[in-house]
Design an enzyme around this catalytic site. Structure first.
Site, PDB file in Angstrom:
ATOM      1  CG  ASP A 145      -0.199  -0.017   2.539  1.00  0.00           C
ATOM      2  OD1 ASP A 145       0.741  -0.821   2.680  1.00  0.00           O
ATOM      3  OD2 ASP A 145      -0.543   0.778   3.447  1.00  0.00           O
ATOM      4  CD  GLU A 201       4.123   0.869   6.951  1.00  0.00           C
ATOM      5  OE1 GLU A 201       4.900   1.145   7.884  1.00  0.00           O
ATOM      6  OE2 GLU A 201       3.705   1.746   6.159  1.00  0.00           O
TER       7      GLU A 201
HETATM    8 ZN   LIG Z   1       6.508   2.620   4.112  1.00  0.00          ZN
END
Ligand SMILES: [Zn+2]
Length: 472
Positions: A72, A139
């Site tokens: 992501d 994340e």
């Molecule tokens: Zn990162």
């Protein structure tokens, strides 16, 4: 793995929108990629992907190694740019030594890691032990991908995370965190006066509550508390107070409404305080502005007792750096009073505590809890994540330091960062995992100015290739 291949794959994945929470398509793309190479490929229900590549010839007896990055990216754009992060691809612009996007984040954080791993998987001539490539999701928001990862799918016990942004800095530990919230129960009375004023604090620098916590910047919620302490009393009552936007950002502004006997006398007290504050923060946070203007009538004000409870709680809750690691000369434990908000029956004080030591993180939490108890407050928390504690014994780190020194004739910087990394979650799942986080130079991440250095990507490709080659 060479830089041209890495940039080729980077451009490919940048065609697929992949904001946090929207990773399905890019996850599927890497799965198809793994399968097309005939490699064992696993995708879980969180869209995490594991691709396993057997050892190259001569490395059959070497222990496997894990290469990890996240799928992501943060989606930020300039206000005047038409870009739909759900649909539009991100064009990579080549500009001298840099790549950047067109008014949006580039996604080199962490697309470069994904592209590097893909280049490595596709390269038949690469020399390496068995590779276990791990791509995680979300994340940038919750780290829920890493949290859900089934670590038993991995046999490797050494892991290179490619999610750092400064070439030559090896991250070897990170803080854990917890977000305590103190809910101070409050009572109201009828306003004793009919003069109302609003105090506004703005113009602070703010910043990341971990990485910027030791920069001496002002915290708007703490400043407001100082002002309230100076003015609240028999002739001035608190109506409402609110400040900050997120627990993990140093608050840049705050507002409070008061009900007072004399507007002018409060104004005088505040301007005295302002001079004092300006002097204190002249070097580290020079743009602080405080104003006091008449405002609408409120139909109730906090009782003296309730206002006092709130002010004392904020005064006593630790804020800023709490403990330093003297050996490594960095912040070990901190707390940030990020958000203050007035509700119907309570004032909420929302914090982000961090520590490289789990015991200290818990101690900060229990200190906050006792302060809450003292002042009619209940304490709750959310967003607990583990620290990645520094290991004095790390053969992987020793090896990378040696190779870095040999290749670049300089010492890498060894760092523990005061912010969360997926390595913390992974180390909790596999305490025996030997890990390190590296990456090429990427500037202004999480902003439309994000750009990555092509020559740095090239050096990191060569470095990682050499590391794998020496893992015989
Ligand atoms: Zn990162």
């Amino acid at each position: 793995m060479n830089k041209d291949k890495v940039l080729y794959y980077f451009e490919k994945i940048n065609k697929i929108p992949r904001g946090s929470g929207n990773e399905k398509a890019v996850s599927d793309y890497t799965v198809a990629f793994g399968k097309s190479l005939g490699l064992e490929t696993i995708q879980d229900s969180n869209n995490n992907v594991i691709i396993k590549k057997p050892a190259s010839k001569g490395y059959e007896n070497s222990a496997p190694v894990i290469i990890q990055g996240h799928l992501d990216m943060v989606c930020e754009k300039d206000t005047d740019i038409l870009h739909d992060f759900e649909k539009d691809s991100i064009n990579v612009v080549y500009d001298g030594d840099f790549i950047h996007a067109e008014g949006t984040t580039l996604g080199a954080d962490d697309g470069i890691a994904v592209a590097m791993a893909m280049a490595l998987l596709a390269d038949d001539s690469a020399e390496h032990p068995a590779l276990e490539v791990v791509f995680t999701t979300e994340e940038e928001t919750t780290m829920s991908g890493a949290a859900a990862l089934n670590i038993s799918e991995l046999s490797g016990r050494r892991l290179i995370n490619i999610d750092s942004e400064v070439e030559g800095v090896f991250t070897v530990g990170c803080a854990g965190g917890r977000k305590p919230a103190v809910h101070i129960g409050v009572e109201y009375i009828a306003p004793p006066y009919d003069c109302f004023g609003e105090i506004t604090i703005r113009g602070l620098l703010g910043g990341h509550s971990g990485l910027d916590i030791n920069k001496g910047r002002a915290n708007a919620n703490k400043l407001m508390n100082e002002l309230l302490e100076a003015v609240i009393g028999e002739d001035c009552f608190l109506c409402t107070v609110s400040g900050g936007a997120k627990e993990n950002a140093i608050p840049r502004d705050s507002k409070a409404a008061v009900c007072c006997r004399s507007f002018e006398s409060i104004k005088a007290k505040l301007s005295q305080k302002l001079a004092d504050i300006k002097e204190r923060f002249a070097a580290t946070d020079s743009g602080i502005e405080i104003s006091f203007v008449p405002t609408e009538k409120y139909d109730k004000v906090l009782s003296s007792k309730s206002a006092c409870n709130f002010i004392n709680a904020i005064k006593e809750i630790p804020n800023g750096v709490i403990a330093m690691d003297t050996e490594l000369n960095m912040v070990r434990t901190s707390n940030n009073i990020g958000v203050v908000k007035t509700y119907e029956n309570e004032i909420g004080i929302f914090c982000a505590a961090r520590s490289a030591l789990t015991a200290e993180k818990l101690a900060v939490y229990s200190e906050i809890e006792s302060i809450g108890n003292k002042y009619n407050g209940k304490t709750t928390y959310r967003g607990d994540y583990p620290a990645w504690e520094y290991k004095s014994d790390s053969p992987l780190r020793d090896m990378l330091v040696r190779i870095y020194r040999e290749m670049f004739s300089k010492e890498p910087v060894i760092e523990i960062i005061h912010a969360g990394l997926e390595c913390g979650i992974l180390s909790e799942k596999a305490p025996d995992m030997d890990m390190l986080s590296i990456g090429p130079d990427i500037y202004d991440i999480h902003t439309p100015m994000e750009r990555a250095s092509i020559s740095s990507i090239e050096r990191m490709c060569n470095f990682i290739s050499e590391v794998l080659k020496q893992m015989k």
